[in-house]
Design a protein around this motif. Structure first.
Motif, PDB file in Angstrom:
ATOM      1  N   TYR A 275       0.839  -1.212   0.000  1.00 49.47           N
ATOM      2  CA  TYR A 275       0.000   0.000   0.000  1.00 49.47           C
ATOM      3  C   TYR A 275       0.872   1.260   0.000  1.00 49.47           C
ATOM      4  CZ  TYR A 275      -2.920   3.677   2.059  1.00 49.47           C
ATOM      5  OH  TYR A 275      -3.549   4.866   2.329  1.00 49.47           O
ATOM      6  N   ILE A 298      -7.859   0.450   6.231  1.00 50.69           N
ATOM      7  CA  ILE A 298      -6.560   1.055   5.952  1.00 50.69           C
ATOM      8  C   ILE A 298      -6.387   2.290   6.827  1.00 50.69           C
ATOM      9  CG2 ILE A 298      -5.110   2.190   4.227  1.00 50.69           C
ATOM     10  CD1 ILE A 298      -6.394   0.512   2.086  1.00 50.69           C
ATOM     11  N   VAL A 303      -2.548  -1.843   7.452  1.00 51.17           N
ATOM     12  CA  VAL A 303      -3.726  -2.397   6.801  1.00 51.17           C
ATOM     13  C   VAL A 303      -4.201  -3.542   7.683  1.00 51.17           C
ATOM     14  CG1 VAL A 303      -4.626  -3.629   4.794  1.00 51.17           C
ATOM     15  CG2 VAL A 303      -3.000  -1.760   4.464  1.00 51.17           C
ATOM     16  N   VAL A 320      -9.832  -5.222   0.030  1.00 54.38           N
ATOM     17  CA  VAL A 320      -8.620  -4.411   0.000  1.00 54.38           C
ATOM     18  C   VAL A 320      -7.797  -4.678  -1.260  1.00 54.38           C
ATOM     19  CG1 VAL A 320      -7.164  -6.047   1.289  1.00 54.38           C
ATOM     20  CG2 VAL A 320      -6.689  -3.581   1.412  1.00 54.38           C
TER      21      VAL A 320
END
Length: 355
Positions: A275, A298, A303, A320
């Motif tokens: 991410y 998030i 996460v 996600v």
């Protein structure tokens, strides 16, 4: 499909509703699809009522129902997707199997469109002869549609006149006909830029390549034989045998990219690390196993995966992985879907970094 994906993935607003369901092409299966969709719309309605002002929720549900009422289920493919928010109402039919679900987020869930474009094979079959040409859109070994207007195209040049019996003159007229065909194909490809597999005899394949404007879009092999009079299903069944070989070669090449990245320490498998790297523009390719879905929260520091029972909570992202795929595509990255079990040691998800 590519055009639809580009439009949908750039939309961002509150309450982007995506309904995804398996559907059926034939009776009695498609007779049940209307009820399945009705139940999924009811699920969407319940979730909207929990987290949205009633007036807005009612307007969105009404939009979903109107969209559903316009669907002719007798023309379904293997799956159905509805995309609705305050400004959008779109139905997409796909020839792939999906997992039935409802997603409500700030973006539409386009992962199955991406999967359809990457793991499955969507292509055109150009059925070519010197007298007539047909164009078929195929998805794996299934016919999506056969085009009309301007296809099928008939050769109207006077091929049987005595003066045309001269070899050079005949070759020029065939080239001119093929040139008209090529322009018509590329006009369709402008909206849907799929690769083209040519079905014809060797002589015609060689002549067509001489005049083709976009040779890079044409398979470097072809389906040999004059099949102009065969059914679209029979043609696509044979065409897919060639395309399948191409797809296996492509998957092997992508797997080699992954192995090379691991050896060069350019691979990430922690979801939060991926991410962060996406936000920094450092991810080139995401690798994900088919059928992998995960609700999550998030935060600026992590996460956090949550259970499926928590997916309706207002701060939870339905999937996600879909979110990260969308983000990475906005940075110009791509995604590779792998068969289940191929990424076991990375819990099904990983990424190649640019550097």
């Amino acid at each position: 499909m590519n055009t639809t994906l580009k439009k949908l993935k750039n939309i961002s607003s509150e309450n982007c509703i995506t309904i995804i369901m398996n559907s059926h092409r034939t009776k009695p299966g498609y007779l049940k699809d209307e009820l399945t969709l009705k139940n999924l719309i009811k699920e969407a309605e319940n979730r909207l009522n929990e987290n949205t002002v009633k007036k807005e929720a009612d307007a969105l549900v009404d939009k979903l129902q109107k969209l559903a009422n316009d669907i002719d289920h007798s023309h379904n493919l293997d799956s159905l997707m509805l995309f609705v928010n305050k400004d959008t109402a779109k139905v997409v039919k796909l020839p792939i199997e999906v997992t039935d679900r409802v997603i409500i987020d700030n973006n539409f869930a386009t992962r199955d469109l991406v999967r359809a474009m990457h793991i499955e094979t969507n292509y055109f079959v150009l059925v070519l002869s010197q007298e007539k040409v047909r164009l078929i859109e195929a998805f794996n070994d299934k016919v999506v549609q056969e085009f009309d207007a301007p296809f099928p195209m008939e050769n109207t040049f006077p091929m049987n006149k005595p003066e045309v019996t001269v070899s050079s003159r005949k070759t020029n007229l065939i080239a001119e006909f093929f040139n008209q065909v090529d322009k018509a194909v590329n006009l369709i490809r402008k909206e849907n830029p799929l690769p083209v597999l040519i079905c014809t005899v060797e002589e015609n394949y060689a002549e067509y390549l001489k005049i083709a404007d976009e040779k890079h879009s044409i398979f470097t092999t072809y389906l040999n034989k004059n099949r102009i009079a065969e059914t679209d299903h029979a043609i696509v069944t044979e065409a897919y045998k060639i395309v399948e070989t191409y797809k296996a070669k492509r998957n092997k090449e992508r797997k080699a990219e992954l192995d090379k990245a691991i050896s060069e320490n350019k691979f990430l498998s922690n979801t939060y690390d991926i991410y962060k790297a996406i936000n920094e523009g450092r991810i080139q390719t995401l690798f994900i196993e088919e059928g992998l879905f995960q609700p999550a929260i998030i935060t600026k520091d992590d996460v956090v995966y949550v259970s499926d029972f928590q997916r309706n909570d207002s701060n939870v992202i339905d999937d996600v992985y879909d979110e990260l795929i969308e983000m990475n595509m906005r940075y110009g990255g791509d995604v590779v879907f792998m068969p289940q079990g191929k990424l076991d040691r990375f819990n099904g998800f990983g990424a190649i970094t640019r550097y």
